[in-house]
Design an enzyme around this catalytic site. Structure first.
Site, PDB file in Angstrom:
ATOM      1  N   ASN A   1       0.865  -1.180   0.000  1.00 12.20           N
ATOM      2  CA  ASN A   1       0.000   0.000   0.000  1.00 12.20           C
ATOM      3  C   ASN A   1       0.900   1.229   0.000  1.00 12.20           C
ATOM      4  O   ASN A   1       1.386   1.655   1.050  1.00 12.20           O
ATOM      5  CB  ASN A   1      -0.901  -0.052   1.248  1.00 12.20           C
ATOM      6  CG  ASN A   1      -1.834   1.145   1.338  1.00 12.20           C
ATOM      7  OD1 ASN A   1      -1.751   2.079   0.543  1.00 12.20           O
ATOM      8  ND2 ASN A   1      -2.720   1.122   2.328  1.00 12.20           N
TER       9      ASN A   1
ATOM     10  N   HIS B   1     -12.627   4.076  -0.274  1.00 17.24           N
ATOM     11  CA  HIS B   1     -12.697   3.098   0.827  1.00 17.24           C
ATOM     12  C   HIS B   1     -13.456   1.846   0.400  1.00 17.24           C
ATOM     13  O   HIS B   1     -13.979   1.107   1.238  1.00 17.24           O
ATOM     14  CB  HIS B   1     -13.420   3.659   2.079  1.00 17.24           C
ATOM     15  CG  HIS B   1     -12.675   4.713   2.829  1.00 17.24           C
ATOM     16  ND1 HIS B   1     -13.315   5.778   3.429  1.00 17.24           N
ATOM     17  CD2 HIS B   1     -11.365   4.867   3.090  1.00 17.24           C
ATOM     18  CE1 HIS B   1     -12.416   6.543   4.024  1.00 17.24           C
ATOM     19  NE2 HIS B   1     -11.217   6.022   3.820  1.00 17.24           N
TER      20      HIS B   1
ATOM     21  N   ARG C   1      -9.956  17.325   6.340  1.00 20.91           N
ATOM     22  CA  ARG C   1     -10.662  17.638   5.089  1.00 20.91           C
ATOM     23  C   ARG C   1     -12.058  18.183   5.374  1.00 20.91           C
ATOM     24  O   ARG C   1     -12.720  17.720   6.305  1.00 20.91           O
ATOM     25  CB  ARG C   1     -10.796  16.384   4.219  1.00 20.91           C
ATOM     26  CG  ARG C   1      -9.490  15.906   3.643  1.00 20.91           C
ATOM     27  CD  ARG C   1      -9.673  14.587   2.898  1.00 20.91           C
ATOM     28  NE  ARG C   1      -8.826  13.557   3.460  1.00 20.91           N
ATOM     29  CZ  ARG C   1      -8.917  12.255   3.212  1.00 20.91           C
ATOM     30  NH1 ARG C   1      -9.871  11.807   2.411  1.00 20.91           N
ATOM     31  NH2 ARG C   1      -8.093  11.408   3.758  1.00 20.91           N
TER      32      ARG C   1
ATOM     33  N   ARG D   1      -2.673  -1.905  -3.435  1.00 25.49           N
ATOM     34  CA  ARG D   1      -3.804  -1.000  -3.272  1.00 25.49           C
ATOM     35  C   ARG D   1      -3.645   0.127  -4.278  1.00 25.49           C
ATOM     36  O   ARG D   1      -2.590   0.765  -4.345  1.00 25.49           O
ATOM     37  CB  ARG D   1      -3.810  -0.419  -1.863  1.00 25.49           C
ATOM     38  CG  ARG D   1      -4.940   0.545  -1.691  1.00 25.49           C
ATOM     39  CD  ARG D   1      -4.755   1.411  -0.476  1.00 25.49           C
ATOM     40  NE  ARG D   1      -5.860   2.330  -0.371  1.00 25.49           N
ATOM     41  CZ  ARG D   1      -5.784   3.497   0.245  1.00 25.49           C
ATOM     42  NH1 ARG D   1      -4.657   3.867   0.810  1.00 25.49           N
ATOM     43  NH2 ARG D   1      -6.818   4.287   0.315  1.00 25.49           N
TER      44      ARG D   1
ATOM     45  N   GLU E   1      -8.453  -4.184   5.199  1.00 25.00           N
ATOM     46  CA  GLU E   1      -8.303  -3.955   3.768  1.00 25.00           C
ATOM     47  C   GLU E   1      -7.192  -4.829   3.180  1.00 25.00           C
ATOM     48  O   GLU E   1      -7.298  -5.314   2.064  1.00 25.00           O
ATOM     49  CB  GLU E   1      -8.005  -2.476   3.508  1.00 25.00           C
ATOM     50  CG  GLU E   1      -9.214  -1.587   3.761  1.00 25.00           C
ATOM     51  CD  GLU E   1      -8.869  -0.122   3.928  1.00 25.00           C
ATOM     52  OE1 GLU E   1      -8.321   0.231   4.990  1.00 25.00           O
ATOM     53  OE2 GLU E   1      -9.131   0.661   3.014  1.00 25.00           O
TER      54      GLU E   1
END
Ligand code: AMP
Length: 398
Positions: free
Chosen positions: A7, A179, A240, A90, A384
């Site tokens: 990742n 996601h 964010r 990923r 994940e």
């Protein structure tokens, strides 16, 4: 079969080596500060941790270092790199080209490069990891697992922005969602826990961490999700903004004289709960500060709770029937007070939190709704990397 999952972020690389016979993690680690002074690799094997510091100018060196760590005579777990059967990557943005994970060839790499326009920080880093892995282990299958792929089942009316239609057709401007690997993992695990076929389940999946997104899963498939063309949209996050009136961007440019780069930094790095509180992007800090009476930290939390709750409410209406609401991610898994803040008022859609069970730290994976709640509420730790390893195994074997 041994699968390595990579990742790659802009200046970091997380990795896990799985033995897929029993889905065991043989080793996992993190390369930090790639291209920055003070770069290092940390590796965990079972309970033992090992750290090594060396200059790591780019992702190619980072991947080489990961291989060296995994085969290290003292701290490694395999004797030879050749023991690795396949590598799963990923990849953040797969646009409309990828509805599922895929074996990587040069065409796939070109598409990942193309979608870097929507993910300028992540896709180039993901690609560098792929190039480095292909060079280091020639002939071994590499698989791309996209954050966007799970959401490609959204109907057009749920992914289209109300811009002139040509902007979608000609420039690909639309909601993509992110996601996806996590929401997909949660959907599968929820089906196991609820003892029902996934195709019959409607779930509202809340992935709440540094980045947060909420997804309405209808009959096991993504139907609507809160992030958009980029991971800046949706609920407020650590730093964010989440959704704001798009005219605010014009105001910042036209009235405050900000450049595109300054607006980008403001919206992505200085806003969210960090911007409101003026203190921290970490929910642990905010919980502590709010309890000590800091009004702006409490306000940041309240804004977050309200936006997540309003998204859940809207998605419940869109789904028509909700079987489960699930919480995952750093906040969703570890913040009982945050889950309580969000669930306040959800009784109106039939979801009643059992506050006592919610407050129990262990086990992590648990049902936190009351016995008479019509909608089950669950905490499900996400994984994940395992999802990526499973897809990689499936495609490598095929
Ligand atoms: P993630 O991006 O999923 O790794 O989530 C990281 C975020 O989880 C951190 O920035 C924290 O805000 C949050 N977090 C981690 N542990 C806790 C906790 N015990 N309580 C509340 N939030 C937490």
């Amino acid at each position: 079969m041994k699968i390595l999952v990579l990742n790659c972020g802009s200046s970091s690389l997380k990795y896990q080596l799985f033995d897929m016979d029993h889905e065991d993690v043989l080793a996992k680690g993190l390369v930090e500060r790639i291209g920055i002074e003070g770069s290092r690799l940390k590796q965990e094997v079972g309970e033992s941790e090992w750290e090594t510091q060396t200059e790591i100018p780019d992702h190619k060196k980072a991947v080489a270092l990961v291989f060296a760590a995994l085969t290290d005579a003292e701290h490694g777990v395999i004797a030879d790199m050749d023991e690795i059967d396949a590598i799963g990557h990923r990849v953040v943005h797969g646009g409309e080209a990828f509805t599922e994970s895929t074996l990587i060839d040069t065409k796939v790499m070109a598409a990942i490069e193309k979608y870097a326009v929507f993910s300028p920080l992540h896709n180039p880093a993901n690609l560098q990891g792929i190039v480095a892995a292909r060079e280091a282990l020639p002939g071994k299958p590499n698989v791309a697992v996209f954050d966007t792929a799970f959401h490609q089942t959204m109907p057009e009316r749920n992914f289209l922005y109300a811009l002139p239609y040509e902007y979608y057709k000609e420039h690909g401007i639309r909601r993509y969602g992110f996601h996806g690997t996590s929401h997909n993992f949660i959907a599968h695990r929820a089906a196991e826990l609820l003892g029902k076929p996934l195709e019959e389940l409607n779930i509202i999946s809340c992935h709440l961490g540094n980045g947060s997104s909420v997804t309405a899963i209808k009959n096991g498939k993504s139907y609507l999700t809160s992030m958009g063309q980029t991971p800046l949209a949706g609920v407020p996050m650590g730093t964010r903004t989440g959704d704001i009136d798009p005219a605010v961007v014009l105001f910042l440019i036209q009235n405050l004289g900000m450049s595109a780069e300054e607006v980008d930094t403001l919206l992505n790095k200085k806003s969210g709960v960090y911007g409101i509180s003026g203190k921290s992007s970490d929910f642990r800090d905010l919980d502590e500060a709010a309890q000590a009476g800091d009004a702006r930290s409490q306000l940041a939390l309240d804004v977050f709770y309200s936006r997540v709750r309003e998204t859940i409410g809207a998605y419940a209406v869109e789904l028509g029937r909700v079987d489960a609401i699930t919480f995952t991610g750093g906040i969703g898994e570890n913040g009982p007070e945050n889950r309580e803040g969000i669930c306040e008022g959800l009784e109106i859609i039939g979801a009643k939190l059992d506050k006592e069970i919610n407050n129990q730290r262990k086990p992590k994976e648990k049902k936190i709704s009351t016995e008479d709640s019509k909608v089950a509420i669950w905490v499900i730790p996400t994984n994940e990397e395992l999802m990526i390893a499973r897809d990689t195994k499936r495609l490598a074997e095929a």
